[in-house]
Design an enzyme around this catalytic site. Structure first.
Site, PDB file in Angstrom:
ATOM      1  CD  GLU A  46      -2.478   1.231   2.639  1.00  0.00           C
ATOM      2  OE1 GLU A  46      -3.324   1.724   2.864  1.00  0.00           O
ATOM      3  OE2 GLU A  46      -2.131   0.464   3.703  1.00  0.00           O
ATOM      4  CE  LYS A 112      -7.208   1.444   3.781  1.00  0.00           C
ATOM      5  NZ  LYS A 112      -6.143   2.166   4.410  1.00  0.00           N
ATOM      6  CB  CYS A 146      -4.488  -1.650   4.380  1.00  0.00           C
ATOM      7  SG  CYS A 146      -3.495  -1.638   5.839  1.00  0.00           S
TER       8      CYS A 146
END
Length: 261
Positions: A46, A112, A146
């Site tokens: 990431e 995200k 994540c």
């Protein structure tokens, strides 16, 4: 693009140079060039150009910025897809944006969904609203980022995808959760699950322990490298394993049906 019964996936677990995109691109070019085995997909962490920074106003790239152009170039040179996330500015908003770049230079994006409130990510970055399923060499791949790992509903395998992957900057103090959740996502979705994390310290003195790994459909770890050091590992995953396991254990047929609001 030809279908492939076997997909060779390369994990690059690395330290990152804090908020130094040029140096990180140079470093990852060297690492990609050093891959000795034939590979189809290269996974980076990431925010690999910068580290997990909230300094988006100074670090964000335009939609077709330098790092995306670099990813396209590296994908073409290596004849492999490359994925990882980048800080991007679009229409006055900042996004933690994953790019999935194909060997021919085309690409898909995923923003995200779950911004990490504990670090104030939600105050800087706008959250994504749509999940991405990539069709690559006949493999259906769901790439996430994540903190998304903590939310199983968002990862639920409603499309019969083959591979779930996470790129991350996941801190060492919560390593046990990382290990457990990656394994759980593989088991509950009956898919391969891959997590690629960084190592070392960032500019805020947060430590990262890596633990990048590949889990099969039964939740067995099939990657072999040492956990808390820099490494490059290529792992082969197969459609045969997916078909045989799902054919024998028909758990996905009993999954709950729902829609996210």
């Amino acid at each position: 693009m030809l279908n492939s019964e076997t997909l060779n996936v390369t994990l690059i677990q690395s330290q990152l140079h804090w908020e130094n995109a040029e140096e990180n691109r140079r470093m990852f070019s060297e690492k990609i060039n050093s891959i000795s085995e034939e590979t189809d997909l290269i996974i980076l962490p990431e925010m690999f150009p910068t580290g997990f920074s909230m300094n988006a106003s100074n670090l964000a790239e335009e939609i077709n910025g330098t790092t995306l152009k670099w990813m396209i170039s590296e994908a073409k040179k290596s004849n492999a897809a490359i994925t990882g996330s980048v800080i991007v500015s679009e229409e006055s908003n900042f996004y933690n944006r994953l790019f999935f770049v194909f060997p021919d230079g085309n690409y898909k994006i995923y923003d995200k969904k779950h911004t990490f409130t504990l670090a104030g990510e939600h105050k800087t970055y706008s959250k994504g609203t749509e999940r991405l399923i990539v069709d690559y060499k006949g493999w259906k791949i769901c790439p996430l980022v994540c903190y998304d790992l903590r939310f199983p509903v968002w990862a639920r395998n409603t499309e019969d995808y083959d591979l779930l992957l996470y790129v991350a900057n996941w801190p060492k103090k919560r390593t046990s959760a990382w290990d457990a959740l990656l394994k759980a996502r593989a088991i509950e979705n009956m898919s391969y699950c891959i997590g690629v994390n960084r190592v070392g310290f960032d500019g805020n003195n947060h430590e990262y322990s890596g633990h990048s790994a590949v889990y099969d459909v039964l939740g067995e770890q099939i990657s072999t490298k040492e956990y808390e050091i820099e490494f490059i590992e290529t792992v082969s995953i197969t459609k045969e394993h997916i078909a045989a396991t799902r054919g024998h254990l028909k758990f996905l047929q009993d999954r709950d049906r729902f829609q996210l609001e």
